[in-house]
Scaffold this motif. Structure first.
Motif, PDB file in Angstrom:
ATOM      1  N   PHE A 289       0.845  -1.195   0.000  1.00 15.94           N
ATOM      2  CA  PHE A 289       0.000   0.000   0.000  1.00 15.94           C
ATOM      3  C   PHE A 289       0.881   1.245   0.000  1.00 15.94           C
ATOM      4  O   PHE A 289       1.993   1.232   0.530  1.00 15.94           O
ATOM      5  N   ASP A 290       0.355   2.337  -0.561  1.00 14.46           N
ATOM      6  CA  ASP A 290       1.028   3.617  -0.368  1.00 14.46           C
ATOM      7  C   ASP A 290       0.366   4.338   0.803  1.00 14.46           C
ATOM      8  O   ASP A 290      -0.511   3.788   1.489  1.00 14.46           O
ATOM      9  N   ASP A 291       0.776   5.574   1.050  1.00 15.19           N
ATOM     10  CA  ASP A 291       0.279   6.295   2.220  1.00 15.19           C
ATOM     11  C   ASP A 291      -1.217   6.577   2.142  1.00 15.19           C
ATOM     12  O   ASP A 291      -1.859   6.826   3.166  1.00 15.19           O
ATOM     13  N   ASN A 292      -1.768   6.560   0.936  1.00 18.59           N
ATOM     14  CA  ASN A 292      -3.200   6.826   0.750  1.00 18.59           C
ATOM     15  C   ASN A 292      -4.011   5.552   0.610  1.00 18.59           C
ATOM     16  O   ASN A 292      -5.155   5.595   0.163  1.00 18.59           O
ATOM     17  N   LYS A 293      -3.395   4.412   0.972  1.00 23.94           N
ATOM     18  CA  LYS A 293      -4.049   3.093   0.941  1.00 23.94           C
ATOM     19  C   LYS A 293      -4.399   2.625  -0.464  1.00 23.94           C
ATOM     20  O   LYS A 293      -5.265   1.756  -0.638  1.00 23.94           O
ATOM     21  N   ASN A 294      -3.749   3.184  -1.492  1.00 26.63           N
ATOM     22  CA  ASN A 294      -3.841   2.575  -2.813  1.00 26.63           C
ATOM     23  C   ASN A 294      -3.039   1.286  -2.785  1.00 26.63           C
ATOM     24  O   ASN A 294      -1.969   1.213  -2.179  1.00 26.63           O
ATOM     25  N   LEU A 295      -3.542   0.258  -3.429  1.00 29.34           N
ATOM     26  CA  LEU A 295      -2.942  -1.075  -3.387  1.00 29.34           C
ATOM     27  C   LEU A 295      -2.222  -1.363  -4.702  1.00 29.34           C
ATOM     28  O   LEU A 295      -2.791  -1.176  -5.783  1.00 29.34           O
ATOM     29  N   TYR A 296      -0.963  -1.840  -4.598  1.00 27.39           N
ATOM     30  CA  TYR A 296      -0.119  -2.063  -5.773  1.00 27.39           C
ATOM     31  C   TYR A 296       0.287  -3.529  -5.897  1.00 27.39           C
ATOM     32  O   TYR A 296       0.558  -4.195  -4.888  1.00 27.39           O
ATOM     33  N   TYR A 297       0.384  -3.996  -7.156  1.00 24.98           N
ATOM     34  CA  TYR A 297       0.869  -5.336  -7.469  1.00 24.98           C
ATOM     35  C   TYR A 297       1.945  -5.244  -8.543  1.00 24.98           C
ATOM     36  O   TYR A 297       1.844  -4.423  -9.463  1.00 24.98           O
ATOM     37  N   ILE A 298       2.953  -6.107  -8.441  1.00 26.73           N
ATOM     38  CA  ILE A 298       3.967  -6.222  -9.483  1.00 26.73           C
ATOM     39  C   ILE A 298       3.501  -7.235 -10.518  1.00 26.73           C
ATOM     40  O   ILE A 298       3.018  -8.313 -10.169  1.00 26.73           O
ATOM     41  N   THR A 299       3.650  -6.886 -11.773  1.00 31.21           N
ATOM     42  CA  THR A 299       3.352  -7.824 -12.854  1.00 31.21           C
ATOM     43  C   THR A 299       4.630  -8.093 -13.643  1.00 31.21           C
ATOM     44  O   THR A 299       5.576  -7.300 -13.620  1.00 31.21           O
ATOM     45  N   ALA A 300       4.655  -9.209 -14.340  1.00 30.09           N
ATOM     46  CA  ALA A 300       5.849  -9.593 -15.110  1.00 30.09           C
ATOM     47  C   ALA A 300       5.445 -10.209 -16.435  1.00 30.09           C
ATOM     48  O   ALA A 300       4.564 -11.064 -16.500  1.00 30.09           O
ATOM     49  N   LYS A 301       6.105  -9.795 -17.487  1.00 26.52           N
ATOM     50  CA  LYS A 301       5.902 -10.379 -18.807  1.00 26.52           C
ATOM     51  C   LYS A 301       6.860 -11.551 -18.984  1.00 26.52           C
ATOM     52  O   LYS A 301       7.827 -11.690 -18.239  1.00 26.52           O
ATOM     53  N   PRO A 302       6.595 -12.428 -19.960  1.00 25.19           N
ATOM     54  CA  PRO A 302       7.469 -13.595 -20.169  1.00 25.19           C
ATOM     55  C   PRO A 302       8.940 -13.240 -20.369  1.00 25.19           C
ATOM     56  O   PRO A 302       9.819 -14.010 -20.009  1.00 25.19           O
ATOM     57  N   ASN A 303       9.219 -12.041 -20.906  1.00 22.54           N
ATOM     58  CA  ASN A 303      10.615 -11.639 -21.111  1.00 22.54           C
ATOM     59  C   ASN A 303      11.249 -11.055 -19.856  1.00 22.54           C
ATOM     60  O   ASN A 303      12.402 -10.631 -19.864  1.00 22.54           O
ATOM     61  N   GLY A 304      10.472 -11.001 -18.769  1.00 29.17           N
ATOM     62  CA  GLY A 304      10.998 -10.507 -17.505  1.00 29.17           C
ATOM     63  C   GLY A 304      10.705  -9.054 -17.216  1.00 29.17           C
ATOM     64  O   GLY A 304      10.949  -8.578 -16.105  1.00 29.17           O
ATOM     65  N   GLY A 305      10.215  -8.305 -18.172  1.00 30.31           N
ATOM     66  CA  GLY A 305       9.875  -6.906 -17.938  1.00 30.31           C
ATOM     67  C   GLY A 305       8.760  -6.768 -16.919  1.00 30.31           C
ATOM     68  O   GLY A 305       7.740  -7.448 -17.009  1.00 30.31           O
ATOM     69  N   LYS A 306       8.941  -5.875 -15.960  1.00 27.03           N
ATOM     70  CA  LYS A 306       7.976  -5.757 -14.876  1.00 27.03           C
ATOM     71  C   LYS A 306       7.280  -4.400 -14.881  1.00 27.03           C
ATOM     72  O   LYS A 306       7.768  -3.423 -15.443  1.00 27.03           O
ATOM     73  N   SER A 307       6.123  -4.383 -14.229  1.00 26.47           N
ATOM     74  CA  SER A 307       5.324  -3.165 -14.125  1.00 26.47           C
ATOM     75  C   SER A 307       4.603  -3.173 -12.788  1.00 26.47           C
ATOM     76  O   SER A 307       4.574  -4.193 -12.083  1.00 26.47           O
ATOM     77  N   LEU A 308       4.021  -2.030 -12.443  1.00 30.38           N
ATOM     78  CA  LEU A 308       3.123  -1.933 -11.301  1.00 30.38           C
ATOM     79  C   LEU A 308       1.742  -1.564 -11.795  1.00 30.38           C
ATOM     80  O   LEU A 308       1.586  -0.707 -12.672  1.00 30.38           O
ATOM     81  N   ILE A 309       0.728  -2.238 -11.253  1.00 26.98           N
ATOM     82  CA  ILE A 309      -0.657  -1.807 -11.454  1.00 26.98           C
ATOM     83  C   ILE A 309      -1.213  -1.478 -10.066  1.00 26.98           C
ATOM     84  O   ILE A 309      -0.627  -1.844  -9.046  1.00 26.98           O
ATOM     85  N   ARG A 310      -2.341  -0.802 -10.017  1.00 28.89           N
ATOM     86  CA  ARG A 310      -2.896  -0.453  -8.713  1.00 28.89           C
ATOM     87  C   ARG A 310      -4.413  -0.518  -8.698  1.00 28.89           C
ATOM     88  O   ARG A 310      -5.076  -0.435  -9.739  1.00 28.89           O
ATOM     89  N   ILE A 311      -4.926  -0.668  -7.493  1.00 27.98           N
ATOM     90  CA  ILE A 311      -6.355  -0.537  -7.217  1.00 27.98           C
ATOM     91  C   ILE A 311      -6.475   0.608  -6.219  1.00 27.98           C
ATOM     92  O   ILE A 311      -5.970   0.523  -5.091  1.00 27.98           O
TER      93      ILE A 311
END
Length: 399
Positions: free
Chosen positions: A262-284
């Protein structure tokens, strides 16, 4: 010799003895006590050990070769079982053989002593511990698997509430997470025994969030999308599946390290990964139950490790080896640079008084504890671990 000089010499001798031995067992009237405010669970060439100290930042060397470590090798069928152990409330909880769930403590005289244990009646390895839901006398956690109900086509994922004094389960909640709604086939035409990996669980207000992915019999991810199951908490009803393919499948493990935050405002984050290893963050976003389609933090240019994620406060989060500002999509620091090129090599780190403590390995294969202060964006090097270290599973505070 002058009496004044003798007195000063005696005081200096006592002082130097005190500092030289402050991390050695103390003998008070025949009772041996070891310094055990902090602990490092290490794997070395000849076994697994827990090294204890009262000061992680002291300029000293700890080594099991010098009888400074508590030998726990006999309690672990394999070294990797350190990822199925958790330190909570000054005690260790071990899934040490897949059936026996044990509570251990380190005694003042340096023994690794089992205080209590329980059996679940099925294969059990501890998964995520939700410390923000736990209390001094109750630990809230999951286990790595669940019970498949193919009639409903769901995985029943339990959440356990355990009294840490009696080591008994006082409450159990179960989420029913849907499997894929289509079969996956092997090359010979048989249906592949697809497995669901529920690798992340978080609770925010009256909602529970389970991040998961599917893999086949060859341990390969079946989808380039991430899945999150959202349901009521604690009722566990009104569930729905969220799916997002922008960043790949969810990047996480079913062992103890936390991979969402979570960040300070309680937004929730997840790490995602593509088959080539590239990563990203998405949030709710806070107070929402859908993935924010306006947010994607592309991290494909950065090489993230697999250790525990910790929130540092003031908008900062540690995802080894980087400190990031997720809300503003910024990389705050690369701790490898601040550590002079050393790499973080732990499963579990921790934060105390706003400062991060983690273990880094140098190019010369020397292992050091480092303290990171996010307010000044600086690092300090602490004690060194020696003695054929191959990994550090836990850096933690015992009391």
């Amino acid at each position: 010799m002058n009496k004044t000089f003798i007195a000063i010499l005696g005081c200096l001798t006592i002082g130097f003895s005190f500092f030289a031995c402050s991390d050695s067992p103390e003998n008070n009237g025949g009772e041996i006590k070891i310094p055990n405010e902090y602990a490092l669970w290490i794997t070395a060439t000849d076994g697994s050990y827990i090294l204890t100290t009262n000061d992680l930042m002291k300029d000293t060397v700890l080594s099991p070769a010098n009888n400074q470590g508590v030998d726990i090798t006999g309690y672990l069928p394999a070294a990797f079982y350190g990822v199925y152990a958790y330190s909570y409330g000054g005690k260790y909880y071990l899934s040490n053989d897949g059936t026996r769930f044990s509570q251990f403590e380190i005694t003042d005289n340096g023994q690794f002593k089992e205080k209590n244990n329980m059996a679940f009646g099925h294969s059990f390895y501890i998964g995520k511990v939700l410390e923000y839901l736990s209390t001094d006398n109750e630990m809230v956690f999951t286990h790595t698997s669940g019970k498949e109900d193919r009639t409903k086509n769901v995985l029943k994922k339990p959440i356990y509430f355990m009294d840490t004094n009696s080591m008994t389960i006082t409450k159990e909640l179960t989420a029913e997470i849907p499997f894929l709604d289509y079969p996956v086939y092997l090359e010979n035409g048989d249906i592949d025994p697809t497995t669901m990996n529920v690798s992340s669980m978080e609770v925010r207000g009256d909602k529970a969030f389970f991040g998961y992915y599917f893999y086949n019999s060859k341990w390969k991810a079946l989808s380039d999308s991430m899945y999150i199951y959202v349901c009521d908490y604690p009722g566990m009803g009104n569930g729905k599946v969220l799916k997002d393919s922008r960043g790949g499948s969810i990047d996480a493990h079913w062992s103890i390290e936390r991979r969402s935050f979570f960040d300070d405002n309680k937004n929730l984050y997840y790490i995602t990964a593509k088959p080539n290893g590239g990563k990203s963050l998405i949030r709710i976003k806070n107070n929402e139950t859908e993935i924010d389609q306006q947010y994607l933090f592309d991290l494909s240019d950065y090489n993230f490790g697999d250790g525990n994620i910790v929130e540092l406060g003031n908008g900062k989060t540690y995802i080894a080896p980087y400190v990031i500002d997720a809300a503003n999509k910024k990389i705050v620091a690369d701790l490898r640079i601040l550590a002079g090129g050393a790499e973080p090599k732990t499963t579990m780190n921790f934060v105390e008084n706003g400062k991060l403590y983690d273990v880094f390995k140098t190019d010369e294969s020397r292992w050091f504890v480092y303290e990171y202060d996010p307010t000044t964006n600086t690092m300090k090097r602490g004690l060194e671990i020696d003695g054929g270290v191959s990994w550090v599973y836990h850096v933690n505070k015992l009391k």
